[in-house]
Design a protein around this motif. Sequence first.
Motif, PDB file in Angstrom:
ATOM      1  N   ASN A  64       0.826  -1.213   0.000  1.00  4.35           N
ATOM      2  CA  ASN A  64       0.000   0.000   0.000  1.00  4.35           C
ATOM      3  C   ASN A  64       0.858   1.260   0.000  1.00  4.35           C
ATOM      4  O   ASN A  64       0.575   2.206  -0.742  1.00  4.35           O
ATOM      5  CB  ASN A  64      -0.946   0.010   1.203  1.00  4.35           C
ATOM      6  N   LEU A  65       1.889   1.289   0.832  1.00  8.09           N
ATOM      7  CA  LEU A  65       2.735   2.485   0.892  1.00  8.09           C
ATOM      8  C   LEU A  65       3.448   2.732  -0.434  1.00  8.09           C
ATOM      9  O   LEU A  65       3.496   3.873  -0.918  1.00  8.09           O
ATOM     10  CB  LEU A  65       3.744   2.362   2.032  1.00  8.09           C
ATOM     11  N   VAL A  94       9.921   4.752   3.104  1.00  3.18           N
ATOM     12  CA  VAL A  94       9.451   4.880   1.722  1.00  3.18           C
ATOM     13  C   VAL A  94       9.443   6.377   1.430  1.00  3.18           C
ATOM     14  O   VAL A  94       8.737   7.144   2.082  1.00  3.18           O
ATOM     15  CB  VAL A  94       8.028   4.295   1.544  1.00  3.18           C
ATOM     16  N   ARG A  95      10.259   6.779   0.473  1.00  2.00           N
ATOM     17  CA  ARG A  95      10.386   8.200   0.122  1.00  2.00           C
ATOM     18  C   ARG A  95      10.043   8.368  -1.351  1.00  2.00           C
ATOM     19  O   ARG A  95      10.460   7.556  -2.185  1.00  2.00           O
ATOM     20  CB  ARG A  95      11.808   8.668   0.402  1.00  2.00           C
ATOM     21  N   ASP A  96       9.262   9.418  -1.654  1.00  3.05           N
ATOM     22  CA  ASP A  96       8.929   9.673  -3.060  1.00  3.05           C
ATOM     23  C   ASP A  96       9.125  11.144  -3.397  1.00  3.05           C
ATOM     24  O   ASP A  96       9.303  11.980  -2.505  1.00  3.05           O
ATOM     25  CB  ASP A  96       7.493   9.224  -3.374  1.00  3.05           C
ATOM     26  N   LEU A 129      -8.754   4.343   1.298  1.00  2.00           N
ATOM     27  CA  LEU A 129      -8.685   3.274   2.290  1.00  2.00           C
ATOM     28  C   LEU A 129      -7.270   2.750   2.521  1.00  2.00           C
ATOM     29  O   LEU A 129      -7.007   2.120   3.532  1.00  2.00           O
ATOM     30  CB  LEU A 129      -9.593   2.108   1.890  1.00  2.00           C
ATOM     31  N   GLY A 130      -6.354   2.985   1.592  1.00  2.00           N
ATOM     32  CA  GLY A 130      -5.010   2.408   1.677  1.00  2.00           C
ATOM     33  C   GLY A 130      -4.296   2.705   2.982  1.00  2.00           C
ATOM     34  O   GLY A 130      -3.830   1.804   3.672  1.00  2.00           O
ATOM     35  N   LEU A 131      -4.204   3.991   3.353  1.00  2.00           N
ATOM     36  CA  LEU A 131      -3.493   4.345   4.588  1.00  2.00           C
ATOM     37  C   LEU A 131      -4.278   3.936   5.825  1.00  2.00           C
ATOM     38  O   LEU A 131      -3.689   3.660   6.866  1.00  2.00           O
ATOM     39  CB  LEU A 131      -3.169   5.833   4.623  1.00  2.00           C
ATOM     40  N   SER A 132      -5.601   3.884   5.724  1.00  2.00           N
ATOM     41  CA  SER A 132      -6.406   3.393   6.836  1.00  2.00           C
ATOM     42  C   SER A 132      -6.086   1.921   7.111  1.00  2.00           C
ATOM     43  O   SER A 132      -5.916   1.509   8.258  1.00  2.00           O
ATOM     44  CB  SER A 132      -7.892   3.568   6.521  1.00  2.00           C
TER      45      SER A 132
END
Length: 171
Positions: A64-65, A94-96, A129-132
Amino acid sequence: MASSKNPQHNLSIEPLDLGELLAGVIRDLTPIAAQKEQQLVYSPPVKPLLIDSNSDGLRTIFSNLLDNAIKYTPPGGRITLHVYAQDETIEVRVRDTGIGISPELMPHLGEEFFRTPNARHSGSPGTGLGLSIVKQMLQRLGSRMDVESKLNSGTTVTVWVADNRDGLEPN
């Protein structure tokens, strides 16, 4: 060592190599990053990083991240995954170089169905919903995360991964 179940959390805990698990997530997502002409760079731990945890849960967290990082980083951008292990601490970053998040919206990250205005207008589909899901799974695994971001300059998510060698503690 056999898998054990903890009824408090309904998660099976098994021995795993976190570096190998993360390499598998990177392999799965590399084609998606390549389609956007992004660099997806993985800096694995220097030696095997053996922990007891739930592999499906960790895979969900990091998939997800990284998926968010790819989704919200423009073509030609860069996403990096670094693993740091020192003593009993395991830190994964995780860096973007993506669209970032404005400071006033940071407290809402991880709320169900929350998407920042720039994420909604980015053209990238999402449910919020991903971060949840990530937040809930981190709590279930006894882990935590921190998010640093600057609008239009990218985001860094740092996850401290718990080694559940002694089993999970009830929340």
